[in-house]
Design a protein around this motif. Sequence first.
Motif, PDB file in Angstrom:
ATOM      1  N   HIS A 204       5.958   3.480  24.981  1.00  0.00           N
ATOM      2  CA  HIS A 204       7.133   3.753  24.703  1.00  0.00           C
ATOM      3  C   HIS A 204       8.389   3.174  22.902  1.00  0.00           C
ATOM      4  O   HIS A 204       7.252   2.169  22.653  1.00  0.00           O
ATOM      5  N   PRO A 205       9.386   3.334  23.876  1.00  0.00           N
ATOM      6  CA  PRO A 205       9.730   2.918  22.320  1.00  0.00           C
ATOM      7  C   PRO A 205      10.266   1.255  23.266  1.00  0.00           C
ATOM      8  O   PRO A 205       9.357   1.151  24.349  1.00  0.00           O
ATOM      9  N   ALA A 206       9.517   0.331  22.045  1.00  0.00           N
ATOM     10  CA  ALA A 206       9.493  -1.717  22.668  1.00  0.00           C
ATOM     11  C   ALA A 206      10.602  -1.889  21.308  1.00  0.00           C
ATOM     12  O   ALA A 206      10.225  -1.814  20.298  1.00  0.00           O
ATOM     13  N   ILE A 207      10.348  -4.196  21.798  1.00  0.00           N
ATOM     14  CA  ILE A 207      11.101  -4.264  20.612  1.00  0.00           C
ATOM     15  C   ILE A 207       9.904  -5.873  20.713  1.00  0.00           C
ATOM     16  O   ILE A 207       9.004  -5.729  22.014  1.00  0.00           O
ATOM     17  N   TYR A 208       9.835  -6.466  19.543  1.00  0.00           N
ATOM     18  CA  TYR A 208       9.253  -7.973  19.117  1.00  0.00           C
ATOM     19  C   TYR A 208       9.990  -9.300  20.463  1.00  0.00           C
ATOM     20  O   TYR A 208       9.663  -9.574  21.870  1.00  0.00           O
ATOM     21  N   HIS A 209      11.862  -8.718  20.271  1.00  0.00           N
ATOM     22  CA  HIS A 209      12.328 -10.039  21.137  1.00  0.00           C
ATOM     23  C   HIS A 209      14.119  -9.533  21.081  1.00  0.00           C
ATOM     24  O   HIS A 209      13.797  -8.232  20.603  1.00  0.00           O
ATOM     25  N   PHE A 210      14.562 -10.048  21.988  1.00  0.00           N
ATOM     26  CA  PHE A 210      15.835  -9.071  23.496  1.00  0.00           C
ATOM     27  C   PHE A 210      16.858  -9.284  22.213  1.00  0.00           C
ATOM     28  O   PHE A 210      18.049  -8.919  21.939  1.00  0.00           O
ATOM     29  N   ASP A 211      16.429 -10.516  21.079  1.00  0.00           N
ATOM     30  CA  ASP A 211      17.949  -9.976  19.404  1.00  0.00           C
ATOM     31  C   ASP A 211      17.826  -9.010  19.055  1.00  0.00           C
ATOM     32  O   ASP A 211      19.068  -8.138  18.188  1.00  0.00           O
ATOM     33  N   GLU A 212      16.901  -8.053  19.075  1.00  0.00           N
ATOM     34  CA  GLU A 212      17.032  -6.272  18.653  1.00  0.00           C
ATOM     35  C   GLU A 212      17.421  -5.913  18.818  1.00  0.00           C
ATOM     36  O   GLU A 212      18.370  -4.527  18.508  1.00  0.00           O
ATOM     37  N   ILE A 213      18.525  -5.895  20.879  1.00  0.00           N
ATOM     38  CA  ILE A 213      19.199  -5.216  21.110  1.00  0.00           C
ATOM     39  C   ILE A 213      20.090  -6.035  21.984  1.00  0.00           C
ATOM     40  O   ILE A 213      20.904  -5.810  23.322  1.00  0.00           O
ATOM     41  N   MET A 214      20.593  -6.806  21.062  1.00  0.00           N
ATOM     42  CA  MET A 214      21.434  -7.818  21.916  1.00  0.00           C
ATOM     43  C   MET A 214      23.003  -7.228  22.332  1.00  0.00           C
ATOM     44  O   MET A 214      23.488  -6.745  20.953  1.00  0.00           O
ATOM     45  N   PRO A 215      23.034  -7.059  23.471  1.00  0.00           N
ATOM     46  CA  PRO A 215      24.675  -6.154  23.236  1.00  0.00           C
ATOM     47  C   PRO A 215      25.639  -7.058  22.729  1.00  0.00           C
ATOM     48  O   PRO A 215      25.964  -8.221  22.962  1.00  0.00           O
ATOM     49  N   PRO A 216      26.505  -6.219  22.161  1.00  0.00           N
ATOM     50  CA  PRO A 216      27.994  -7.351  21.465  1.00  0.00           C
ATOM     51  C   PRO A 216      29.471  -6.913  22.501  1.00  0.00           C
ATOM     52  O   PRO A 216      28.973  -6.879  23.434  1.00  0.00           O
ATOM     53  N   LEU A 217      29.662  -8.936  21.933  1.00  0.00           N
ATOM     54  CA  LEU A 217      31.033  -8.475  22.620  1.00  0.00           C
ATOM     55  C   LEU A 217      31.583  -7.129  23.043  1.00  0.00           C
ATOM     56  O   LEU A 217      31.500  -6.737  22.255  1.00  0.00           O
ATOM     57  N   ASN A 218      32.518  -7.672  24.197  1.00  0.00           N
ATOM     58  CA  ASN A 218      34.108  -6.418  23.822  1.00  0.00           C
ATOM     59  C   ASN A 218      34.502  -7.183  22.734  1.00  0.00           C
ATOM     60  O   ASN A 218      34.243  -7.773  21.209  1.00  0.00           O
ATOM     61  N   ALA A 219      35.499  -5.371  22.249  1.00  0.00           N
ATOM     62  CA  ALA A 219      35.816  -5.700  20.534  1.00  0.00           C
ATOM     63  C   ALA A 219      37.118  -7.054  20.577  1.00  0.00           C
ATOM     64  O   ALA A 219      36.835  -7.390  19.432  1.00  0.00           O
ATOM     65  N   GLU A 220      37.517  -7.305  21.428  1.00  0.00           N
ATOM     66  CA  GLU A 220      38.590  -8.203  21.315  1.00  0.00           C
ATOM     67  C   GLU A 220      38.142 -10.115  21.585  1.00  0.00           C
ATOM     68  O   GLU A 220      38.229 -10.576  20.799  1.00  0.00           O
ATOM     69  N   ASN A 221      36.861 -10.396  21.612  1.00  0.00           N
ATOM     70  CA  ASN A 221      35.969 -11.240  21.515  1.00  0.00           C
ATOM     71  C   ASN A 221      35.773 -10.904  20.403  1.00  0.00           C
ATOM     72  O   ASN A 221      35.802 -12.206  19.682  1.00  0.00           O
TER      73      ASN A 221
END
Length: 225
Positions: A204-221
């Motif tokens: 399956h698609p995979a990562i080593y750590h969560f920094d690879e998929i860290m969600p961005p905060l909204n545009a205002e933030n």
Amino acid sequence: MINWDSIDTVMLDMDGTLLDLHFDNHFWLDHLPQRYAQIHNIDLAAARQKLSEAIRQYEGTLQWYCLEFWSDALALDIRSLKEEIKHKIQIRPYVGEFLTRLRKLGKKVLLVTNAHPQSLSLKLEVTQIDRWLDVIISSHQFNEPKESQKFWQQLQAAERFDPARTLFIDDTARILDSAKVFGIHYVLGIHQPDSQIQRRMDQHPAIYHFDEIMPPLNAENSASG
């Protein structure tokens, strides 16, 4: 890799995903055989072979994950033996930041684990990862492991999530397969769930750590930051 605008619910495994699998591997492969040999007064090599054969036959079943089952089968207090090495229970890198970010963005965050309640309680006590979670589900509540479609059916009945807008992250390929069959649209594996052992997830698609998929905060933030 992840379009966060398409996801409402994030489900996360515990051992090997949020927590370093090294604790569990060390316990079952090293600490338990040593203590079993001491307590039952048998040779370590014989203890390793007996435990390996006993555990392997239940792999992927609910019994495989059940501390009460193994305590009875091995005439040992498994949770107490785990407490002897609880200093090895560690959160994987970026977990706190990742879960905090998900909560800020309004995602529903569920821990979905096969861990037995006795093991789960010990790990929550040590790590306090529950402070970042909305819901905690042990498959033992449903009497079905995550490998079973019956587990996912009961989970959806309880939590009313939309599989098409759900991300599930786990370090075990057969469990990701089960989630995919159920209809969870986004599934993601973990490379090297045990920090001490090199391993890649190829199924399956995979990562080593969560920094690879860290969600961005909204545009205002983002703009203000």
